[in-house]
Design a protein around this motif. Structure first.
Motif, PDB file in Angstrom:
ATOM      1  N   SER A 193     -44.230 123.511  31.962  1.00 53.59           N
ATOM      2  CA  SER A 193     -45.673 123.216  31.982  1.00 53.59           C
ATOM      3  C   SER A 193     -45.987 121.748  32.226  1.00 53.59           C
ATOM      4  CB  SER A 193     -46.306 123.652  30.656  1.00 53.59           C
ATOM      5  OG  SER A 193     -45.685 122.999  29.572  1.00 53.59           O
ATOM      6  N   LEU A 194     -45.092 120.849  31.797  1.00 53.95           N
ATOM      7  CA  LEU A 194     -45.212 119.405  32.040  1.00 53.95           C
ATOM      8  C   LEU A 194     -46.596 118.842  31.727  1.00 53.95           C
ATOM      9  CD1 LEU A 194     -43.091 118.614  35.233  1.00 53.95           C
ATOM     10  CD2 LEU A 194     -42.653 117.965  32.871  1.00 53.95           C
ATOM     11  N   GLY A 195     -47.189 119.277  30.641  1.00 47.72           N
ATOM     12  CA  GLY A 195     -48.463 118.713  30.225  1.00 47.72           C
ATOM     13  C   GLY A 195     -49.639 119.071  31.103  1.00 47.72           C
ATOM     14  N   ALA A 204     -55.096 123.551  41.823  1.00 48.76           N
ATOM     15  CA  ALA A 204     -53.794 122.880  41.846  1.00 48.76           C
ATOM     16  C   ALA A 204     -53.047 123.070  40.530  1.00 48.76           C
ATOM     17  CB  ALA A 204     -53.992 121.390  42.134  1.00 48.76           C
ATOM     18  N   SER A 205     -53.768 122.999  39.406  1.00 49.78           N
ATOM     19  CA  SER A 205     -53.134 123.144  38.087  1.00 49.78           C
ATOM     20  C   SER A 205     -52.525 124.535  37.914  1.00 49.78           C
ATOM     21  CB  SER A 205     -54.164 122.898  36.980  1.00 49.78           C
ATOM     22  OG  SER A 205     -54.655 121.579  37.031  1.00 49.78           O
ATOM     23  N   LEU A 206     -53.295 125.564  38.250  1.00 51.73           N
ATOM     24  CA  LEU A 206     -52.820 126.936  38.065  1.00 51.73           C
ATOM     25  C   LEU A 206     -51.628 127.253  38.970  1.00 51.73           C
ATOM     26  CD1 LEU A 206     -56.252 128.787  37.777  1.00 51.73           C
ATOM     27  CD2 LEU A 206     -54.620 128.360  35.932  1.00 51.73           C
ATOM     28  N   SER A 207     -51.717 126.860  40.221  1.00 54.50           N
ATOM     29  CA  SER A 207     -50.626 127.166  41.156  1.00 54.50           C
ATOM     30  C   SER A 207     -49.364 126.377  40.812  1.00 54.50           C
ATOM     31  CB  SER A 207     -51.061 126.863  42.597  1.00 54.50           C
ATOM     32  OG  SER A 207     -51.434 125.508  42.732  1.00 54.50           O
ATOM     33  N   LEU A 208     -49.560 125.123  40.404  1.00 53.92           N
ATOM     34  CA  LEU A 208     -48.410 124.278  40.097  1.00 53.92           C
ATOM     35  C   LEU A 208     -47.649 124.786  38.872  1.00 53.92           C
ATOM     36  CD1 LEU A 208     -46.936 121.697  40.969  1.00 53.92           C
ATOM     37  CD2 LEU A 208     -48.449 120.411  39.450  1.00 53.92           C
ATOM     38  N   VAL A 209     -48.382 125.223  37.864  1.00 53.82           N
ATOM     39  CA  VAL A 209     -47.710 125.676  36.649  1.00 53.82           C
ATOM     40  C   VAL A 209     -46.962 126.990  36.886  1.00 53.82           C
ATOM     41  CG1 VAL A 209     -49.510 127.104  35.543  1.00 53.82           C
ATOM     42  CG2 VAL A 209     -48.026 125.680  34.138  1.00 53.82           C
ATOM     43  N   VAL A 210     -47.473 127.834  37.759  1.00 52.58           N
ATOM     44  CA  VAL A 210     -46.758 129.076  38.085  1.00 52.58           C
ATOM     45  C   VAL A 210     -45.446 128.764  38.802  1.00 52.58           C
ATOM     46  CG1 VAL A 210     -46.823 131.170  39.500  1.00 52.58           C
ATOM     47  CG2 VAL A 210     -48.810 130.546  38.133  1.00 52.58           C
ATOM     48  N   VAL A 234     -38.112 127.379  36.196  1.00 53.34           N
ATOM     49  CA  VAL A 234     -37.418 127.171  34.925  1.00 53.34           C
ATOM     50  C   VAL A 234     -36.925 128.501  34.356  1.00 53.34           C
ATOM     51  CG1 VAL A 234     -37.688 126.388  32.541  1.00 53.34           C
ATOM     52  CG2 VAL A 234     -38.701 125.061  34.405  1.00 53.34           C
ATOM     53  N   ALA A 235     -37.714 129.569  34.500  1.00 53.22           N
ATOM     54  CA  ALA A 235     -37.305 130.889  34.009  1.00 53.22           C
ATOM     55  C   ALA A 235     -36.029 131.359  34.704  1.00 53.22           C
ATOM     56  CB  ALA A 235     -38.428 131.896  34.223  1.00 53.22           C
ATOM     57  N   VAL A 236     -35.936 131.121  36.011  1.00 54.41           N
ATOM     58  CA  VAL A 236     -34.736 131.502  36.769  1.00 54.41           C
ATOM     59  C   VAL A 236     -33.526 130.723  36.265  1.00 54.41           C
ATOM     60  CG1 VAL A 236     -33.641 131.397  39.042  1.00 54.41           C
ATOM     61  CG2 VAL A 236     -35.993 132.224  38.826  1.00 54.41           C
ATOM     62  N   ILE A 237     -33.706 129.437  35.969  1.00 62.09           N
ATOM     63  CA  ILE A 237     -32.608 128.612  35.451  1.00 62.09           C
ATOM     64  C   ILE A 237     -32.116 129.147  34.107  1.00 62.09           C
ATOM     65  CG2 ILE A 237     -32.030 126.320  34.545  1.00 62.09           C
ATOM     66  CD1 ILE A 237     -33.921 125.162  36.700  1.00 62.09           C
ATOM     67  N   ILE A 238     -33.052 129.527  33.238  1.00 62.00           N
ATOM     68  CA  ILE A 238     -32.668 130.080  31.931  1.00 62.00           C
ATOM     69  C   ILE A 238     -31.845 131.351  32.104  1.00 62.00           C
ATOM     70  CG2 ILE A 238     -33.546 131.168  29.823  1.00 62.00           C
ATOM     71  CD1 ILE A 238     -35.932 129.306  29.968  1.00 62.00           C
ATOM     72  N   MET A 239     -32.308 132.221  32.986  1.00 62.32           N
ATOM     73  CA  MET A 239     -31.598 133.486  33.203  1.00 62.32           C
ATOM     74  C   MET A 239     -30.203 133.253  33.760  1.00 62.32           C
ATOM     75  SD  MET A 239     -34.762 135.742  34.719  1.00 62.32           S
ATOM     76  CE  MET A 239     -36.289 135.908  33.777  1.00 62.32           C
ATOM     77  N   LEU A 240     -30.057 132.307  34.673  1.00 64.35           N
ATOM     78  CA  LEU A 240     -28.756 132.037  35.289  1.00 64.35           C
ATOM     79  C   LEU A 240     -27.764 131.428  34.297  1.00 64.35           C
ATOM     80  CD1 LEU A 240     -29.839 130.636  38.793  1.00 64.35           C
ATOM     81  CD2 LEU A 240     -28.834 132.875  38.289  1.00 64.35           C
ATOM     82  N   SER A 279     -46.743 129.392  29.893  1.00 62.99           N
ATOM     83  CA  SER A 279     -47.150 128.209  30.651  1.00 62.99           C
ATOM     84  C   SER A 279     -48.487 128.435  31.346  1.00 62.99           C
ATOM     85  CB  SER A 279     -46.077 127.861  31.699  1.00 62.99           C
ATOM     86  OG  SER A 279     -44.830 127.645  31.085  1.00 62.99           O
ATOM     87  N   LEU A 280     -48.633 129.585  31.986  1.00 64.95           N
ATOM     88  CA  LEU A 280     -49.889 129.909  32.670  1.00 64.95           C
ATOM     89  C   LEU A 280     -51.040 129.995  31.674  1.00 64.95           C
ATOM     90  CD1 LEU A 280     -51.447 130.722  35.206  1.00 64.95           C
ATOM     91  CD2 LEU A 280     -50.693 133.080  34.821  1.00 64.95           C
ATOM     92  N   ASN A 281     -50.788 130.623  30.534  1.00 66.53           N
ATOM     93  CA  ASN A 281     -51.833 130.762  29.524  1.00 66.53           C
ATOM     94  C   ASN A 281     -52.276 129.404  28.987  1.00 66.53           C
ATOM     95  OD1 ASN A 281     -51.430 133.453  29.907  1.00 66.53           O
ATOM     96  ND2 ASN A 281     -50.640 133.888  27.874  1.00 66.53           N
TER      97      ASN A 281
END
Length: 488
Positions: A68-70, A96-102, A108-114, A144-146
């Motif tokens: 989310s990076l703030g 920009a905020s909504l698209s960037l956070v998605v 990051v989710a993919v990195i966690i899974m890997l 993050s989106l929420n």
């Protein structure tokens, strides 16, 4: 003049009262249901399993910063500043905020899974946590989106809609955690959490869309690159302090769980701080109302507003904390026989002091945001992290007690060093720290905790001493108010 007339006649008071009502009501329902779910979960799971759940949550919170990076806080800031006079720019910032956070959260989710296997086996010392980590990675996208959508609603000052979202979140999380934990243990609770957060995300999309339309703002991707640059100009320093905090908490947790009976000790600590976390609910609710108000260019200031900004949520938190300090037996009764009252009492006392320090400096934290001084927050949290890690390194054999003590002492040092530093930099007024009534209040709070921990087994004596201390606390609050009205 009646109270109703006073509220109606002041724009600030009306926003504050109504906003605080909705935010507090929503937070009360959300955090209350979540706290209740945590208590039920603590009773359903074993102490070690509850520690495992807390470890997974801490790990996901750690990655959440990078997902989310703030951006949620940044969305609140810019929507608050732009919504009235620069609607097109506000629309671009929202898109920009909504698209960037998605994009960020998905990566990051993919990195966690890997890397879930090495993380669970090497760092968490429990290979069985790999699947729970993968589930948590999926949850991270919607959290993050929420957060960004909530940030937009706060920027719009749509407190009632934000309250609705909080209530739905609390309800969904309660059902998800309790049903999931009952049916499937740790994995079931995390899967229930994922479903709940997903449903909240759908509800939030509708609420944000409705409020945007009402204020003639849309989700726009025009000037996307320029908006992203502007976001990161504020978001990077805003998120750096969080980037320091969450990994520190995660490292502390891993240090604890790698001790003998580590997951049991983490489970004990996680259960006890449910109550101090609940205290912060009110601080968060009031802060979420005050921040967009003070960011607004049209809002004037007065001594009463400033007093409430710096001390309002702290005083409310003190009032909420007092029953817990006086009657810790209630926490043991709620958590169940698995959690010993002798272990609970000192940890509860230390966690409450930590929480009251955080609520006391909430106004200073808002000053850093309003004045774009977030880089100073990074140094503050850096000191906290280093101090906490060093202290707990030497106390890790003490388990949950050492964990709570290192948290408390590191926040005490941070408060005594950085609040005066921020004041000397002209960020906050001197009166919020350099006055005798503030110091007397802190002395009385520490004394109240110490008496109820040290004389825990002598009920009559601790009640008599506590009543005297409480009278001094009430008098000190009154004098602090009078002094601040003259100086702020």
């Amino acid at each position: 003049m009646s109270i109703k007339s006073k509220i109606s006649g002041s724009g600030f008071v009306k926003k504050l009262v109504l906003g605080t009502f909705w935010m507090t009501f929503g937070s009360l329902m959300s955090r209350g249901l979540f706290s209740l779910a945590s208590i039920v979960l603590a009773r359903i799971l074993t102490v070690s399993e509850f520690g495992e759940f807390g470890m997974i949550k801490s790990t996901i919170d750690n990655f959440l910063i990078f997902a989310s990076l703030g951006i949620g806080l940044t969305t609140t800031k810019y929507i608050s500043e732009l919504k009235d006079d620069h609607k097109q720019e506000a629309s671009s910032m929202l898109g920009a905020s909504l698209s960037l956070v998605v994009l960020l959260s998905s990566a990051v989710a993919v990195i966690i899974m890997l890397f879930s296997g090495p993380i669970s086996g090497t760092f968490l010392n429990n290979q069985d946590l790999q699947i729970p980590l993968i589930i948590g990675g999926g949850t991270l996208i919607f959290i993050s989106l929420n957060g960004t959508q909530m940030g937009a609603l706060l920027g719009f000052q749509a407190y009632r809609k934000n309250s609705t979202a909080n209530i739905l979140q609390g309800l969904f999380l309660f059902l998800g955690l309790v049903i999931g934990g009952y049916l499937g243990g740790v994995k079931g609770a995390l899967l229930g959490n994922l479903i709940a957060i997903f449903l909240v995300s759908i509800a939030l999309q509708k609420l944000v869309r409705d409020e945007s339309k009402k204020q003639s703002i849309s989700v726009s991707f025009k000037e996307w690159k320029a908006s992203v640059r502007k976001i990161y100009k504020f978001a990077i320093p805003a998120s750096l302090s969080t980037i320091i905090v969450a990994p520190t908490i995660w490292v502390l947790n891993t240090m604890l769980v790698n001790q003998p009976n580590g997951y049991k000790e983490l489970g004990l600590y996680s259960a006890v701080i449910i109550f101090s976390t609940a205290i912060q609910m009110f601080n968060g609710a009031i802060g979420n109302v005050l921040l967009p108000i003070f960011l607004s260019k049209s809002e004037g200031k007065s001594p009463k507003k400033e007093f409430f900004n710096y001390f309002g949520s702290w005083i409310i938190s003190i009032m909420i904390a007092i029953p817990l300090i006086l009657f810790p037996e209630v926490t043991s009764l709620i958590l169940g026989k698995k959690f010993s009252i002798e272990q609970i009492v000192p940890i509860l006392g230390m966690s409450i002091i930590t929480t009251l320090i955080i609520t006391n400096r909430a106004g200073v934290s808002r000053d850093l945001i309003v004045k774009n001084k977030m880089w100073l927050s990074v140094f503050s949290m850096g000191q906290w992290a280093i101090t906490n890690l060093i202290i707990f390194y030497f106390l890790k054999d003490l388990g949950a007690w050492g964990f709570a003590f290192s948290y408390m002492i590191s926040y005490v040092i941070n408060y005594l060093v950085f609040v005066p530093y921020f004041i000397n930099k002209g960020i906050s007024p001197r009166i919020i720290f350099y006055n005798k009534w503030n110091m007397i209040l802190w002395l009385m709070i520490a004394s109240l905790v110490a008496v109820n921990v040290y004389y825990f087994d002598v009920l009559f004596l601790r009640i008599i001493i506590s009543v005297i201390i409480l009278l001094i606390i009430l008098f000190s609050i009154f004098k602090l108010y009078k002094v601040c009205l003259q100086k702020l």
